[in-house]
Design a protein around this motif. Structure first.
Motif, mmCIF file in Angstrom:
data_model
loop_
_atom_site.group_PDB
_atom_site.id
_atom_site.type_symbol
_atom_site.label_atom_id
_atom_site.label_comp_id
_atom_site.label_asym_id
_atom_site.label_seq_id
_atom_site.Cartn_x
_atom_site.Cartn_y
_atom_site.Cartn_z
ATOM 1 N N PRO A 176 36.799 12.970 -24.784
ATOM 2 C CA PRO A 176 35.935 11.830 -24.463
ATOM 3 C C PRO A 176 35.122 12.035 -23.207
ATOM 4 O O PRO A 176 33.988 11.543 -23.097
ATOM 5 N N VAL A 177 35.680 12.777 -22.229
ATOM 6 C CA VAL A 177 34.909 13.068 -21.016
ATOM 7 C C VAL A 177 33.669 13.884 -21.361
ATOM 8 O O VAL A 177 32.563 13.608 -20.868
ATOM 9 N N ALA A 178 33.843 14.892 -22.217
ATOM 10 C CA ALA A 178 32.712 15.725 -22.616
ATOM 11 C C ALA A 178 31.640 14.912 -23.324
ATOM 12 O O ALA A 178 30.443 15.071 -23.065
ATOM 13 N N GLY A 204 23.633 12.709 -19.962
ATOM 14 C CA GLY A 204 22.508 13.622 -19.755
ATOM 15 C C GLY A 204 21.464 13.538 -20.828
ATOM 16 O O GLY A 204 20.288 13.832 -20.590
ATOM 17 N N PHE A 205 21.873 13.129 -22.028
ATOM 18 C CA PHE A 205 20.930 13.077 -23.150
ATOM 19 C C PHE A 205 20.199 11.740 -23.202
ATOM 20 O O PHE A 205 18.985 11.694 -23.398
ATOM 21 N N PHE A 206 20.927 10.640 -23.037
ATOM 22 C CA PHE A 206 20.331 9.307 -23.096
ATOM 23 C C PHE A 206 20.106 8.802 -21.670
ATOM 24 O O PHE A 206 20.860 7.983 -21.159
ATOM 25 N N VAL A 217 9.380 10.596 -19.492
ATOM 26 C CA VAL A 217 10.274 9.501 -19.848
ATOM 27 C C VAL A 217 11.341 9.932 -20.841
ATOM 28 O O VAL A 217 12.270 9.186 -21.101
ATOM 29 N N SER A 218 11.196 11.126 -21.417
ATOM 30 C CA SER A 218 12.219 11.607 -22.348
ATOM 31 C C SER A 218 12.928 12.850 -21.830
ATOM 32 O O SER A 218 13.569 13.557 -22.588
ATOM 33 N N ASN A 219 12.793 13.128 -20.515
ATOM 34 C CA ASN A 219 13.441 14.290 -19.936
ATOM 35 C C ASN A 219 14.956 14.214 -20.073
ATOM 36 O O ASN A 219 15.552 13.144 -19.942
ATOM 37 N N LEU A 220 15.570 15.362 -20.289
ATOM 38 C CA LEU A 220 17.017 15.441 -20.355
ATOM 39 C C LEU A 220 17.559 15.928 -19.014
ATOM 40 O O LEU A 220 16.860 16.615 -18.265
ATOM 41 N N SER A 221 18.779 15.566 -18.719
ATOM 42 C CA SER A 221 19.435 16.052 -17.514
ATOM 43 C C SER A 221 20.220 17.309 -17.871
ATOM 44 O O SER A 221 21.310 17.245 -18.433
ATOM 45 N N SER A 238 25.048 20.468 -19.388
ATOM 46 C CA SER A 238 25.875 21.666 -19.195
ATOM 47 C C SER A 238 27.320 21.300 -18.907
ATOM 48 O O SER A 238 28.258 21.922 -19.443
ATOM 49 N N TYR A 239 27.526 20.266 -18.060
ATOM 50 C CA TYR A 239 28.897 19.845 -17.769
ATOM 51 C C TYR A 239 29.587 19.320 -19.031
ATOM 52 O O TYR A 239 30.780 19.565 -19.249
#
Length: 803
Positions: A18-20, A27-29, A422-426, A431-432
């Motif tokens: 669940p952490v993953a 990072g995605f949303f 506005v749609s950039n991903l982290s 990666s984490y």
């Protein structure tokens, strides 16, 4: 100690999963910062400076959304929009929109409360037009609009659009209001959303025999509205906008990124366009891409264009650019500059809000434009060019011909940069998240390795397939074409199982049968994007010979019925053979008639061989009642099988499990399209071959076989990873109205029919492997030498060690 280490590893792995997921999702949303409604001095100035309000040529708009209005439905030679095409001589601006997947995104205009269930207080073009107080806002059509804007419209009549089998009534509920509203003069915007064309697509695709009549129906409504605009004095300055919220692919679905799905038509109609248009050819031929006609614009460009034509300020979070085709409606070049300047200022404000640390603060006078090192620097330099030609021109009054290209360059570039921002991903969070998931996998493997589950050939194969599939997920092309992985993996595994076991016994032809059957399923329907139009069995042969298709389908129903009847006569209650045969024959016959009748209504080209009188009789059949009869028969048979197996021996339990599989088979055939019904017969042949392999499959072999065949069967049905491949047509079997739970369950079971079938078949394989393995284990315990001899060979090791 080993068990303690195993438990600790599994506990940590379960905590990491669940952490993953949460870290990856963060990072995605990402949160998208937007300007609050009408907040701040700059935004208020944009609302008050009249940049879009001076000299507006229209005071009313009819905004007509035709769901799934693909561009070729309007512009091609096969179109049913005859009247609409006749207007292209001089009274229509025809365009193809792209990028944005939904017209509702244009309405929402990237509002700052994306998760809100209502947007009545958000800054959209509807809110701007309502604030102008030039007339009432009226809406008829899909009630999603009313849910989003509960206090926006003054007169409404919403319709539920989730009942896909309804082609006609859902549009008639909108059409019945048109004549009355065209006589009223108290509104400034009449918004209508017609969902019928989308329903036709979901049931029969873009080439459905119902599609052309539906296009003519929509064309008639356009003609009625346009005639009223020409005739009625109070509609003299009315703009008619007709557009699709999305297109549809060749299966009639949408939600993906293919040109067919992202190329809806867009038309601006008015008698005033005679003065600015030299006419456009219609029907016409598409451009470089199949669905590109006339001018190609971003769907978000509709918002600033409406703002300019109707004379209301731009919503503060607008990402569109005013369409230049309409600038000639303003006679003065200065007005052209004013419109674009207002557009540019507004977009710069959005960029500042989404990039607070970028180089766009200050007066831009000290920007180094010799070295473009960031998006902010690039936009600042472009804006500085605008200022040099417009703001500091003084008495020179620069020519609009010189200023407009600079303004358009800035606006288009700002649109591109902001759209990406506005749609950039982290990437760090992604990666984490991936790292946490990988750690969970490694810990799980560590927990199981000491106990031998991955140390033999079967466990090694499981690990290799898992690792390879994980690696393919790092490339978008492999994700889009994922079926290739499952196809090749399943063939390799079946080859290892079958030839490794039976070639030594001289069964070369028998060994090849599972591979032949698997190859046939993989050629049944093409999947993915790159090979969607490659020849396959269904489209190249069965659709051209529908009688053969239905012969194979009938054979599938007959084989299923025979197998089911043999299981009904066994157990505690031995039903008479004649009664069992009669019951199963009636059940399969009703199921076959239902499938034939529903196909005749949705895709009649597949039943052209049937006599006319027979088809007329089927037209009178109540499909909902027939489907319910099938479901009732399945439930009754299931109850009988369960009851007769109580207290029985293991052999009877296997018979009951086999009978349940046949019931699942009938239900899944009911939930599948006619073209895919023969696949269930092929699946049955594959299962029989796996059940007869000597020696029986071990549990790990059963698990891997089920996994590979289930995944490959999903793509064999013609579905893909794109949401647009989801088939809604069978979600309403036995349902006469929209029921979210019932329809959702049936859509799920219908689209995952292949994996569900193989999951149930895997239970049979697992039951057989465990039952046949017990006597072997007993012999091995009683005689160590026997165990040693049994353990020889590639598969004997797995049985001897209990793996």
């Amino acid at each position: 100690m080993g068990h303690l280490r195993q438990n600790i590893s599994l506990l940590v792995a379960n905590l990491l999963v669940p952490v993953a997921v949460l870290v990856f999702a963060a990072g995605f949303f990402r949160y998208k910062p937007f300007l609050p409604d009408l907040a701040g001095a700059e935004n208020q100035q944009l609302a008050d400076d009249g940049g879009m309000s001076e000299g507006a040529p229209f005071d009313k708009v009819v905004f007509m959304v035709v769901d799934a209005l693909r561009s070729d439905f309007i512009y091609s030679a096969n179109s049913g929009f005859g009247f609409t095409q006749s207007l292209t001589i001089s009274r229509i601006k025809a365009m193809t929109t792209g990028s944005s997947p939904s017209f509702l995104d244009v309405i929402l205009n990237l509002a700052d409360s994306e998760a809100a269930s209502t947007l009545a207080d958000e800054d959209t073009w509807l809110a701007r037009l309502k604030a102008k107080e030039s007339g009432k806002l009226v809406f008829y059509g899909e009630n999603t609009w009313l849910q989003l804007f509960p206090d926006t419209f003054d007169r409404t009549d919403g319709v539920s659009t989730f009942y896909v089998p309804d082609f006609t009534e859902v549009d008639k509920n909108v059409t019945r209001h048109v004549a009355d509203e065209l006589r009223n003069d108290d509104w400034s915007a009449l918004v209508m959303h017609f969902p019928g064309m989308d329903h036709v697509g979901h049931k029969g695709g873009p080439n459905s025999p119902y599609m052309l009549p539906k296009q003519r129906e929509m064309d008639g409504i356009i003609q009625q509205i346009y005639a009223a605009i020409e005739r009625e004095a109070h509609l003299e300055s009315t703009l008619l906008v007709v557009g699709g919220d999305h297109g549809m692919n060749d299966k009639g679905n949408h939600g993906g990124s293919s040109p067919a799905e992202t190329s809806p038509a867009l038309l601006f109609m008015s008698p005033h366009f005679k003065s600015i248009s030299n006419g456009q050819e219609s029907p016409t031929i598409a451009g470089a891409r199949r669905f590109d006609y006339h001018t190609i614009i971003e769907q978000s460009d509709v918002v600033p264009t409406l703002a300019g034509l109707m004379g209301f300020p731009l919503p503060v979070n607008n990402l569109g650019v005013f369409i230049p085709d309409f600038l000639p409606l303003w006679k003065k070049g200065d007005d052209h500059v004013r419109l674009l300047l207002h557009n540019g200022r507004q977009m710069m404000n959005v960029f500042k809000a989404t990039n607070p640390s970028s180089l766009v603060d200050g007066d831009f006078q000290d920007v180094n434009c010799q070295d473009i090192f960031s998006d902010g620097n690039e936009l600042a330099c472009l804006w500085q060019r605008v200022e040099d030609q417009v703001m500091t021109a003084g008495e020179s009054n620069p020519s609009p011909e010189d200023v407009l290209p600079v303004l358009y360059t800035f606006c288009r570039r700002a649109q591109q940069i902001i759209g990406v921002t506005v749609s950039n991903l982290s990437l760090p969070l992604l990666s984490y998240g991936i790292g946490s998931a990988l750690a969970a996998v490694l810990l799980s493997l560590l927990a199981h390795y000491p106990f031998g589950s991955v140390r033999n050939a079967d466990g090694l194969a499981f690990g290799v397939f898992t690792a390879l599939h994980g690696l393919t997920m790092f490339a978008s092309r492999y994700v889009e074409e994922e079926h290739h992985f499952w196809y090749w993996s399943s063939l390799a595994w079946l080859g290892y199982l079958c030839f490794g076991r039976t070639m030594r016994r001289g069964g070369a032809l028998v060994s090849a049968l599972p591979l032949i059957f698997q190859s046939v399923t993989q050629c049944w329907n093409q999947s993915g994007d790159t090979q969607y139009r490659v020849a396959d069995i269904v489209h190249e042969y069965l659709f051209r010979h529908p009688l053969i298709l239905w012969t194979l389908g009938a054979a599938t129903y007959i084989a299923t019925g025979i197998r089911l009847s043999t299981h009904l006569v066994k157990g505690r209650w031995r039903a008479p053979a004649s009664l069992a045969h009669l019951a199963t024959a009636a059940l399969c016959l009703i199921a076959f008639i239902f499938k034939f009748s529903s196909t005749a209504r949705d895709t009649p080209e597949l039943v052209v061989f049937a006599p006319r009188y027979f088809l007329e009789v089927l037209q009178q059949l109540d499909l909902a009642l027939t489907a319910r009869a099938v479901f009732s028969g399945l439930v009754a048979s299931l109850v009988y099988l369960v009851l007769q197996s109580r207290g029985s021996n293991k052999r009877m339990e296997e018979e009951t499990l086999a009978g349940m599989l046949e019931l699942v088979n009938i239900y899944l055939m009911t939930q599948s399209r006619a073209k895919n019904i023969p696949l269930f017969l092929i699946f049955r042949f594959q299962l029989d071959q796996l059940l007869s392999l000597p020696p029986p499959l071990t549990p790990i072999q059963t698990s891997l076989s089920t996994l590979l065949l289930a995944q490959s069967s999903f793509f064999a049905f013609g579905t893909s990873n794109a949401i647009s491949s989801i088939d809604l047509s069978n979600g309403y079997n036995g349902i006469t109205g929209y029921d979210a739970l019932g329809v959702g369950i049936q859509v799920l079971l219908g689209n995952w029919a292949g994996p569900i079938w193989w999951t149930c078949a895997g239970l049979r394989l697992l039951f057989r492997s465990t039952e046949l393995e017990r006597p072997l284990r007993r012999r091995q315990v009683g005689n160590g030498n026997t165990a040693s001899r049994s353990g020889k060979g590639a598969d004997g090791a797995g049985i001897a060690t209990g793996d």
